[in-house]
Write a protein that holds these residues in place. Structure first.
Motif, PDB file in Angstrom:
ATOM      1  N   LEU A 140     -51.118   5.792  43.265  1.00  0.00           N
ATOM      2  CA  LEU A 140     -50.115   6.129  42.136  1.00  0.00           C
ATOM      3  C   LEU A 140     -48.388   7.375  42.808  1.00  0.00           C
ATOM      4  O   LEU A 140     -47.165   6.134  42.744  1.00  0.00           O
ATOM      5  CB  LEU A 140     -50.228   6.588  40.992  1.00  0.00           C
ATOM      6  N   GLY A 153     -46.038   4.334  43.261  1.00  0.00           N
ATOM      7  CA  GLY A 153     -44.776   5.092  43.016  1.00  0.00           C
ATOM      8  C   GLY A 153     -43.664   5.201  43.759  1.00  0.00           C
ATOM      9  O   GLY A 153     -42.576   4.571  43.225  1.00  0.00           O
ATOM     10  N   VAL A 156     -50.781  -1.647  42.274  1.00  0.00           N
ATOM     11  CA  VAL A 156     -52.594  -0.926  42.575  1.00  0.00           C
ATOM     12  C   VAL A 156     -53.300  -2.181  43.649  1.00  0.00           C
ATOM     13  O   VAL A 156     -53.423  -1.871  44.644  1.00  0.00           O
ATOM     14  CB  VAL A 156     -53.574  -0.622  41.503  1.00  0.00           C
TER      15      VAL A 156
END
Lengths: 622, 284, 326
Positions: free
Chosen positions: C102, C106, C260
């Protein structure tokens, strides 16, 4: 509010990146100055549960966290370790271990015979036994008993030669006061595992590292290094770069690719060693239940087409040797039968055999046919993604075509290959496996050639996927297990090799030597003969400095590689010496590693010019 | 016919992007066609010692078993072009047929196709491509098949939305009034209007097909025997070319992939500008 | 109308969801090979171990029983033990790695669209200039660069030769930090190279989409009128942006669902301890529990992201409800 007007943005971004990258710390600043040994490893950790963990990598870490009763050194000697001594009675049925009086678990509790008894009873006589007994020990061991606080006794049902190996060196005694309270099948043991070894667990960062700190109260004396950091990698590329850059000191559970040897040797602080006790065997297995592989002579003809030395020279750049036809290799010392060598390439002989078998080319397309007319056209099944296998298979296919056999290379995923070989849905299978002198010889031959492991085609076969069935072999395999007299057992093992070499259920190709590299700029005391990261070696390491280096008594002859191996190779019909730059360690005056070659400078300059050009364009008013 | 020629003239001659793209593709096509003449060696033959650095005999050096990398590189253009053309064409055929049928007929068939497209787009594509490639086994045609399986939903969706607006057009209404069957309308009257956009998208998605093939080869899921640029890159990576300073071995195939991909994208953008009415005025 | 649209989308979403659950079970099991013997082969384990593992993992049970267990595990969240990492649980493995994925994804989910859209806006605003051409052409070239290739080159140049950035990992292995800031700095330092490579190879599609939509808007009549009225550049830009950013933002919403799954190669090349590599490994070792759980989550994120994209479109641009997908 329109802040991004025009020309300032690219400059601002550039400055921000520049400032950020300058303020970021370098790794060296972060590490405190203590003797921290960093070992790179190309795998993850599954758990610190020695029963359920499968990874070689995890195995290395237990080796430092836990001690076994016996330590097997690289030349195959059994050294009493956690046990002070051991004895076997004359009927070869009772093995007694005497534990060290001053041995403690990491939490301070003394290590007792009860702990050992408890551990082995988990495997032999508990509710978990059928899930924990991976080695089939229940068949051979009757009981284990703590005689007194420091003496433990094993009673065998019948003489079993590999018993000492499995009891002494494979199963790690565990602390009863911890393991009796957990389910050994699902206990991960990842949080603060309590061991007996020279290093204690400190920290595990998933996917990054495992940190181990020294066990000050180690019963064999405190190791001289303070900390081991096992660094986990997902690609060996990054691992090698880090080794070359000095970010790690050594490597384990992975070997150096032969082509990197010249590059590594260019650094005077890196040593490359060929491990004496382990190497990897590669072979092609034949589907013996399938015509014409069922014919022994046909397999022999294939054996004569293969030039094992040429594969070693081309694919391994000389870092290996042709494998003996009898499966057991010179690596195993006395177990190897020196009269069993290998069939050298002889294409005429191969052709003669094929002709004699009636396999001749009738339709003139260059491919022979069997007497009933089917073409000698096969596939060599190999595992995709393993370049070494693919390349060797390519060479073999080339030689086979020279004697009129067509071979296609079929690279499939490991799962597919395993399934197809196991169920007998293949012609020729290319496979490999690591071999170590420290492992009991039985492990390599019993299941590999026993007919019990060869169910009919369609059912999944274990290691004997060639489906070799020979009553004489079965008998010899059983017999060697029961023979404890080393001389007599050796004779049987020698006989087994002769049969394998004669029958050729699989054609061994070559042994790929295990090359490992380590750095000499921080630590001294590496024991190359044992392997630089082996327990003995790590225990003898100390920071470079005025300290006296203790040299371990048992020294076996090793082959440190100081020069690039020169091999001859037949290229386009002419023999030529492979000329790679010859550099000897220690006398190098060329640029140190990390020096930037001209090409890179040019590339960077070009990159900068392009960036500047773009920035210039960007900043021009429209 | 005349209009097609005029379009072609615009795409290939007046639009500089299209011209450059076309030139790049032609350059590699010529290399692919005359590979036998250009390549100094047979790419499968062991012609020198392994890991030879670039020299006069071997422009890019030799690979891990002594094959000439430059020859491999030349022959590699064939595979990249082959994948770049066949995979998108295959997916465009599936996608166009399904898209037209769904868009024109509507109803349950439409629901079904749209549902299938949604499922395909909701599947995590990269892991699935890896699974499929591992399952089908590494061969070039299997990889093309996998690319087509994951490529058609994009075409189907695009064609369907075109057909939705086309079927209300006057000439389609007229054809229907004269009693033409659905099949005839779909493939005689609607298809020709969809084809230009489909062609633009075939050319555009050639880039991603080439990239994916190279990526799969790089992960070791490609055909190990085929001489594709992705395979050369993988051999270079497996053989630690960069560690040894043999950077040309890595640099060249990657650059070629990027260049050919650029060619396809440039040409695709030029075609799209011409055929997609929405984009017509975007460049003055 | 919006309510009807949402309802029909939701129903379709559920249908897709169920099909995926079934595919998720079938696909990995359709691949040949038995997880236990693959592991045995890879790690040189004795044949007896294979039998033990098969019974431990209940692989000898009939397929329908396995299916029931699978459905149960998905909906109770009890994903069970990983095969490869037994006895570690799937939940544990995923949770250990997810934060890193993440973080990496991210950050790139911000840098990539931000950089891409910025370039696109500037190019579109100055359409027809040399700047526009330079941005467009460079975006097209960058779009075709194989990601892993650039990663390898960067690793070699910046990591090994210049030693500015670390070659691998998310943290310096074995480092001890005296304060939190040092930790953050170390994380950022390791993050730089992966983020740089992803940003450089992925920004292009945002640039192209933003530029085209920007050009479209600027050519609209209302923009001409606004310009003719003599509105300041700043106001014009504001108007243009409000409309032009819709397509790239939708693209972002859809891409977010794939973050992902897209991490597989990045994490392998940089030895980054995230979920992407776990997925790759679970494919290679047929680690069904991990594979199933990971695919389940991936599919849900993709579906939700697609739905969000639809919603975004439907709310902002009412025309879409009828034209797009009907």
């Amino acid at each position: 509010m329109l802040w991004f007007r025009g020309r300032h943005i690219p400059i601002a971004i550039f400055i921000v990146i520049l400032v950020l990258s300058l303020t970021l710390p370098y790794s060296d600043i972060l590490v405190a100055q203590e003797a921290v040994l960093k070992i790179g490893m190309p795998d993850e950790i599954d758990s610190f549960n020695p029963f359920t963990s499968l990874f070689a990598a995890a195995g290395y870490v237990w080796g430092t966290l836990y001690d076994t009763l016996i330590y097997i050194s690289a030349n195959g000697t059994y050294i009493p370790w956690l046990a002070e001594s051991y004895s076997i009675d004359e009927r070869n049925l009772i093995i007694t271990f005497k534990l060290r009086p001053n041995a403690y678990w990491h939490d301070g509790t003394p290590i007792t015979a009860e702990d050992v008894e408890f551990t082995f009873n988990l495997v032999l006589a508990s509710n978990y036994s059928d899930k924990l007994d991976k080695w089939g020990l229940r068949k051979y061991i009757e009981y284990v008993k703590a005689v007194d606080a420091k003496t433990v006794e094993f009673k065998l049902k019948e003489p079993y030669a590999p018993a000492l190996f499995y009891i002494g060196a494979i199963i790690y005694p565990l602390p009863k006061h911890i393991w009796s309270k957990v389910d050994p099948l699902t206990f991960k043991n990842l949080e603060n595992p309590v061991g007996s070894g020279p290093f204690k667990f400190a920290k595990y960062t998933s996917g990054v590292s495992i940190e181990l700190v020294v066990n000050d109260k180690y019963y064999r004396g405190r190791p001289k290094i303070d900390k081991i950091v096992v660094v986990l990698y997902k690609s060996t590329d990054a691992l090698m770069l880090d080794l070359m850059a000095g970010n790690i000191d050594a490597m384990t559970a992975v070997t150096v690719a032969p082509e990197l040897v010249p590059t590594l040797l260019r650094d005077p602080n890196i040593r490359v060693v060929e491990l004496t006790h382990s190497a990897s065997l590669r072979w092609i297995g034949f589907n013996l239940d399938k015509y014409p592989f069922s014919i022994r002579e046909f397999r022999e003809a294939i054996a004569y087409t293969v030039d094992k030395q040429a594969i070693v020279n081309t694919v391994l750049l000389g870092y290996g040797y042709p494998a003996a036809d009898g499966w057991i290799q010179p690596l195993f010392g006395g177990w190897y039968n020196p009269s069993v060598t290998y069939r050298k390439q002889n294409l005429t002989k191969a052709k003669e055999i094929l002709d004699k078998l009636g396999f001749v080319d009738r339709d003139g397309d260059g491919i022979r046919e069997t007497p009933n007319g089917t073409k000698l056209s096969f596939s060599i099944l190999t595992i995709s993604g393993r370049a070494e296998f693919e390349r060797s298979a390519e060479l073999i296919a080339g030689w086979l075509s020279k004697v009129g056999i067509e071979a296609k290379i079929e690279a499939q995923s490991l799962g597919t290959v395993d399934e197809r070989e196991g169920r007998g849905n293949f012609d020729i299978g290319f496979m490999g496996m690591g071999m170590s002198r420290t492992t009991e010889i039985d492990y390599y031959i019993y299941e590999r050639f026993h007919s019990l492991q060869a169910p009919p085609i369609g059912e999944y076969a274990g290691r004997n996927w060639f489906r070799y069935r020979n009553p004489e072999m079965d008998q010899l395999l059983e017999q060697q297990r029961r023979t404890l007299d080393p001389e007599k057992r050796r004779e049987i093992v020698w006989k087994i090799q002769e049969i394998v070499a004669r029958d050729l259920p699989a054609l061994t190709l070559y042994m790929k030597t295990s090359l490992v590299a380590y750095r000499t700029d921080k630590y001294v005391g590496w024991i190359e003969s044992e392997g630089p990261t082996s327990k003995l070696s790590v225990l003898s390491l100390s920071l470079k400095g005025p300290q006296v280096v203790t040299v371990v008594t048992q020294i076996i002859q090793t082959v440190p590689i100081t020069q690039i191996r020169e091999v001859t190779q037949v290229v386009g019909g002419t023999t030529m010496i492979m000329t790679q730059t010859q550099i000897v360690t220690g006398t190098v005056t060329t640029a140190p590693p990390g020096g930037i070659p001209t090409e890179t400078v040019v590339a960077i300059v070009v990159l900068i010019v392009v960036l500047v050009a773009v920035a210039f364009l960007a900043m021009r008013r429209r | 016919m005349v209009s097609i020629l005029r379009d072609l003239r615009y795409i290939l001659i007046e639009n500089r992007m299209g011209l450059i793209g076309f030139a790049i593709i032609m350059f590699f096509t010529l290399i692919a066609i005359f590979a036998d003449i250009i390549a100094p060696y047979n790419p499968y033959e062991l012609v020198g010692p392994p890991y030879t650095p670039p020299n006069e005999r071997f422009i890019l050096g030799t690979n891990d078993i002594g094959q000439d990398i430059f020859s491999e590189f030349i022959y590699g253009s064939r595979i990249s072009l082959y994948v770049g053309f066949t995979a998108p064409i295959l997916s465009s055929i599936i996608g166009t047929i399904l898209g037209i049928i769904a868009g024109y007929l509507g109803g349950y068939i439409d629901e079904l196709v749209v549902g299938a497209v949604d499922v395909m787009l909701a599947l995590p594509s990269l892991p699935l491509i890896i699974i499929l490639a591992a399952y089908l086994g590494p061969s070039l045609n299997n990889i093309i098949l996998v690319l087509a399986i994951f490529g058609w939903p994009g075409f189907a969706r695009m064609v369907r939305s075109q057909v939705l607006s086309l079927r209300e057009r006057a000439y389609v209404e007229a054809a229907r009034a004269t009693g033409a069957g659905s099949f005839r309308i779909m493939f005689r009257h609607i298809l020709p209007h969809v084809v230009p956009l489909v062609i633009a998208n075939i050319v555009l998605s050639a880039t991603s097909a080439i990239l994916t093939e190279a990526g799969l080869s790089f992960l070791g899921l490609g055909d190990p025997i085929a001489k594709s640029w992705g395979q050369i890159l993988r051999r270079a990576q497996v053989g630690h070319a960069l560690h040894q300073g043999l950077w040309l071995w890595v640099f060249t195939p990657g650059l070629a992939i990027a260049l050919l991909g650029t060619g396809f994208t440039l040409l695709g953008v030029a075609i799209e500008e011409k055929v997609n009415p929405r984009l017509k005025h975007s460049r003055r | 109308m919006l309510r009807y649209f949402l309802l029909s989308r939701a129903i379709r979403m559920l249908a897709v969801f169920f099909i995926i659950i079934i595919l998720n079970f079938i696909l990995p099991r359709a691949m040949p090979g038995n997880p236990a013997s693959i592991l045995a082969n890879e790690y040189n384990l004795p044949p007896e171990t294979v039998k033990i593992l098969v019974s431990l993992w209940k692989l000898d049970r009939p397929l329908h029983e396995q299916f029931v267990a699978y459905i149960e595990s998905l909906f109770t969240g009890q994903w069970g033990y990983s095969y490869k990492y037994y006895p570690r649980t799937v939940y544990e493995l995923v949770m250990e790695r997810l934060p890193w994925t993440l973080l990496l994804q991210g950050v790139t989910s911000i840098t990539v669209p931000a950089f891409g859209m910025l370039m696109g806006i500037l190019a579109g605003w100055r359409r027809g200039t040399k700047y526009d051409v330079a941005v467009t052409i460079s975006a097209i070239i960058v779009y075709a660069i194989p990601y892993y290739w650039l990663a390898l080159m960067f690793q070699y140049v910046f990591g090994y030769q210049l030693r500015i950035f670390p070659i691998a990992h998310a943290l310096t292995p074995g480092a001890s930090y005296s304060n939190f800031l040092e930790y953050v700095a170390d994380v950022l330092w390791h993050l730089t190279l992966p983020v740089l490579v992803v940003t450089l190879t992925a920004y292009a599609s945002y640039t192209l989409v933003t530029r085209n939509s920007m050009v479209d808007i600027l050519e609209e009549d209302f923009m001409f009128v606004a310009r003719a009225k003599g509105l300041p550049e700043r106001t014009l830009m504001k108007h243009a942006l409000r409309n032009a950013l819709l397509p790239p933002l939708t693209m972002l919403a859809i891409r977010l669902g794939h973050i992902v799954g897209g991490a597989v190669i990045t994490e392998t090349v940089f030895s980054y301890p995230g979920v992407g590599y776990l997925i790759y490994e679970s494919i290679m070792f047929k680690d069904y529990p991990v594979l199933n759980a990971a695919f389940f989550m991936l599919s849900i994120t993709v579906i939700v992201a697609n739905f969000a994209a639809d919603l975004l479109y439907a709310v902002v641009d009412p025309r879409i409800r009828y034209v797009r997908r009907g």
